[in-house]
Design an enzyme around this catalytic site. Structure first.
Site, short mmCIF file in Angstrom:
data_model
loop_
_atom_site.label_atom_id
_atom_site.label_comp_id
_atom_site.label_asym_id
_atom_site.label_seq_id
_atom_site.Cartn_x
_atom_site.Cartn_y
_atom_site.Cartn_z
N TYR A 123 -7.91 2.26 -9.17
CA TYR A 123 -8.81 1.26 -8.69
C TYR A 123 -10.06 1.42 -9.20
O TYR A 123 -10.89 0.04 -9.45
CB TYR A 123 -9.10 1.11 -7.10
CG TYR A 123 -7.90 0.75 -6.26
CD1 TYR A 123 -7.59 -0.68 -6.17
CD2 TYR A 123 -7.12 1.83 -5.81
CE1 TYR A 123 -6.39 -0.95 -5.53
CE2 TYR A 123 -5.92 1.47 -5.14
CZ TYR A 123 -5.61 -0.30 -5.04
OH TYR A 123 -4.61 -0.33 -4.13
N PHE A 418 -7.29 3.04 6.91
CA PHE A 418 -7.04 1.39 7.33
C PHE A 418 -6.25 0.88 6.41
O PHE A 418 -6.01 1.37 5.16
CB PHE A 418 -8.42 0.85 7.48
CG PHE A 418 -9.30 0.80 6.26
CD1 PHE A 418 -9.03 -0.21 5.19
CD2 PHE A 418 -10.37 1.64 6.03
CE1 PHE A 418 -9.93 -0.15 4.05
CE2 PHE A 418 -11.04 1.71 4.87
CZ PHE A 418 -10.80 0.76 3.86
#
Length: 418
Positions: A123, A418
């Site tokens: 990322y 998450f």
């Protein structure tokens, strides 16, 4: 097939989610499946489809995250990102990242995007910087002890402990503590409705022979001020002497006495000789209370929270700064070019303003490095030593001043994924 992502329809969720589970070799109980279904914001989920089958997925979650100053700022949580092995090297991941950040910018409500990464190298090219770390530890409680100063011990003695072998029975008390703790530590996420149940997920396949999840809370005058969730795995050595493990899942406290009470409780559990924790902040209080750190194996795990500034000006103005600061940043952001350019950041511990400027730059850096430093856990000076932040006028002192201002009094930390 088109490589253009489109928004998920509610009727497509099961098929889309099967793609996610396949990507991560997932296995779920019906309870887990239904909970994750309820937490998914379908209108913020994207997919790429080939002949009616999803081959790439990504979702966003509407979070609010604590930043230095105690403010809690809207942040888009990137989740459930996958690309089928049959469809690699076609630009699908880039298309998903592009659409997500464009959508977040267009909505104008979230100056930040955050994620956790299954693979660390993915990322950075999209502007995400690793902003928090976590500590894993195995504490030998049979050969080390907690030494509490007398006033702290007295305060801890004044707390009332309530324990349960069923963690869910103390959920309300735990969440009251968690909610008050969020603004005190950068990186912590507010619990949206439903998210309070995720720490209670305790499938048998993940227990590794340990007990079901247990809980203890500490109360002062009837108000909860600390809690710990844990399991116990009993065992013995070759002689038959007890050698059990306390497996710590969560621990939060609002003051030093609460921390001391929780750690002292865990230290003293019968038939155990160690506490094992996989995710603790780097400044966890037990480190300063234990009499012999060498009896505890500790290591740093960098698989934590990545931060991406979607709107540089709004994001930098949303936090406060540890020291007065007036600096012009030359920001490079190839993936979100609206951030590229010079920004004047002026602020202190009371707040900040960040606006575009034509003034000469003091520091030059990429948006990824801003993401790394944003929560105060990564030093701009350290990034400068690595050549990732450049002082435009060497010797001006701008880098040192900015590094000091960006620090956080508490180590940033993400308590759950998450």
């Amino acid at each position: 097939m088109t490589t253009e992502p489109r928004v998920l329809q509610p009727s497509e969720w099961d098929t889309w989610y099967e793609r996610v589970l396949s990507a991560f070799a997932g296995e779920e109980t019906p309870e887990e499946h239904e909970l994750y279904r309820s937490l998914t914001e379908v209108e913020r989920c994207l997919g790429v489809w080939d002949e009616g089958h999803p081959v790439a997925t990504a979702g966003l979650l509407s979070f609010r995250m604590a930043v230095p100053s105690g403010a809690v700022v809207p942040a888009a949580g990137v989740t459930m990102v996958s690309v089928a092995p049959t469809h690699r090297r076609r630009g699908l991941l880039r298309a998903l990242m592009r659409r997500q950040l464009d959508d977040v910018r267009a909505a104008g409500e979230e100056p930040l995007a955050v994620l956790t990464a299954s693979e660390a190298a993915i990322y950075g090219r999209f502007g995400y910087g690793l902003a928090t770390s976590r500590m894993a530890a195995r504490i030998d409680t049979s050969r080390s002890a907690l030494h509490l100063p007398a006033p702290l011990a007295a305060d801890a003695d004044g707390l009332v402990l309530r324990a349960s072998d069923t963690a869910a029975s103390l959920l309300r008390e735990c969440e009251a503590v968690y909610a008050r703790a969020v603004p005190r530590r950068p990186g912590m996420l507010e619990r949206r409705p439903g998210w309070e149940h995720t720490p209670l997920l305790d499938p048998v396949r993940r227990r590794g022979g340990a007990s079901p999840l247990r809980c203890v809370v500490a109360l002062r005058d009837g108000t909860p001020v600390a809690f710990a969730r844990y399991a116990v795995k009993l065992g013995s050595d070759e002689s038959g002497a007890p050698q059990g493990e306390v497996r710590l899942r969560d621990l939060e406290a609002l003051d030093a006495a609460g921390h001391a009470a929780m750690w002292r409780f865990l230290w003293s559990l019968d038939l155990t000789t160690s506490i094992v924790a996989d995710n603790r902040p780097l400044d966890d209080p037990w480190l300063h209370l234990v009499d012999d750190r060498r009896r505890s194996a500790k290591h740093l795990n960098d698989d934590a929270l990545y931060v991406r500034l979607v709107q540089v000006g709004d994001a930098l103005a949303a936090r406060s700064y540890a020291a007065p600061l007036d600096v012009v940043l030359e920001v490079e952001d190839a993936f979100c070019p609206w951030n590229s350019g010079r920004w004047r950041l002026a602020g202190d511990e009371k707040g900040a303003v960040c606006e575009p400027t034509r003034d000469a730059a003091d520091l030059s850096l990429s948006v990824r490095e801003l993401g790394r430093a944003y929560l105060g856990g990564v030093s701009l000076a350290a990034l400068g030593s690595a050549g990732l932040v450049r002082e435009v006028r060497p010797g001006s002192g701008a880098l040192r001043a900015a590094a000091t201002a960006f620090t956080s009094a508490t180590a940033p930390w993400l308590p759950h994924g998450f």
